[in-house]
Design a protein around this motif. Structure first.
Motif, PDB file in Angstrom:
ATOM      1  N   ASP A  15      -4.071  38.915  25.289  1.00 18.62           N
ATOM      2  CA  ASP A  15      -4.077  40.083  24.553  1.00 18.62           C
ATOM      3  C   ASP A  15      -4.489  40.988  25.511  1.00 18.62           C
ATOM      4  O   ASP A  15      -4.119  42.040  25.804  1.00 18.62           O
ATOM      5  N   LYS A  16      -6.018  41.219  26.088  1.00 16.10           N
ATOM      6  CA  LYS A  16      -6.638  41.858  26.699  1.00 16.10           C
ATOM      7  C   LYS A  16      -6.075  41.664  27.922  1.00 16.10           C
ATOM      8  O   LYS A  16      -6.067  43.457  28.044  1.00 16.10           O
ATOM      9  N   CYS A  18      -2.920  42.052  28.417  1.00 19.39           N
ATOM     10  CA  CYS A  18      -2.037  43.144  28.510  1.00 19.39           C
ATOM     11  C   CYS A  18      -2.241  44.148  28.265  1.00 19.39           C
ATOM     12  O   CYS A  18      -1.409  44.768  28.631  1.00 19.39           O
ATOM     13  N   GLU A  19      -3.238  45.147  27.399  1.00 17.65           N
ATOM     14  CA  GLU A  19      -3.730  45.958  27.191  1.00 17.65           C
ATOM     15  C   GLU A  19      -4.220  46.528  29.168  1.00 17.65           C
ATOM     16  O   GLU A  19      -3.779  47.755  29.243  1.00 17.65           O
TER      17      GLU A  19
END
Length: 233
Positions: A15-16, A18-19
């Motif tokens: 997720d990080k 992708c962020e």
């Protein structure tokens, strides 16, 4: 890429990652594809690295990690702090409280080591906007305050606490007694804050911190700030 950087990036969650990818792409495409020059791309990549965990490193360690000079790290950090790291008040106070653990007394001053340029910019802007003197010194990584500026600084940092009013009320309640060692204010003379600031200046940082620790009410951010300074020095 340095092995430490590889490890840092490998440890990021999906997720990080992708962020950070979205952040990079959005910033890069803001002005149109290919419009960002090399210098701006360097700052953007530096921003991604900071957000990946490199912000925990000192300037020296970051310079070793990236294979560039400390001076270039500082230049990147300055641009990064203006473009990508403008901080909100609650974040600034949280960062400042962490730095207060390393505060030291140097003569008439309380010195707080701060390499975080975004935080320094925030604090200096607060002082400048409220006409509180910023005390410069050779080491630009030091945030410096005089003992007699402490009360005003805390008022500026967390104005919602209304600390000066609370402190003056406490002094009146104590009939002017500031400590058990006979340091007093004549509450009948009026202008209690001016008298208090004069005492803080004359007594120096250690006694000033002791006095304010006893006067600032608990349960406030201001109390957390003064207690953090007191525990450090």
């Amino acid at each position: 890429m340095n092995k430490n950087s590889e490890k840092m990036i490998a440890n990021l969650s999906s997720d990080k990652k992708c962020e950070l990818f979205d952040f990079f792409l959005n910033e890069y495409l803001k002005g149109g594809f290919g419009s960002m020059n090399k210098s701006d791309i360097d700052v953007l990549v530096y921003a991604v690295l900071q957000k990946s965990g490199m912000d925990e490193l000192s300037d020296y360690d970051a310079s070793i990690e990236l294979g560039i000079t400390k001076q270039r790290i500082r230049a990147l950090q300055e641009k990064y702090s203006i473009r990508y790291d403008v901080i909100e008040e609650d974040v600034a106070i949280d960062r400042f409280l962490k730095k207060l653990r390393h505060a030291k007394i140097e003569g008439a001053y309380i010195d707080v080591p701060i390499q975080d340029i975004a935080l320094k910019n925030y604090l200096e802007a607060k002082l400048d906007a409220n006409d509180l003197l910023l005390h410069k010194q050779l080491n630009s990584n030091i945030f410096r305050l005089r003992s007699d500026d402490l009360l005003s600084f805390i008022d500026i940092l967390v104005p919602e606490d209304q600390i000066s009013k609370e402190v003056i009320a406490k002094i009146i309640e104590n009939e002017g007694a500031l400590t058990n060692e006979g340091i007093n204010i004549d509450v009948k003379k009026g202008d209690i804050k001016t008298q208090l600031v004069d005492v803080l200046r004359k007594k120096g940082p250690r006694v000033a911190i002791q006095i304010l620790t006893g006067l600032i009410p608990g349960g406030t951010v201001a109390k957390t700030v003064i207690d953090a300074i007191a525990s450090a020095v």
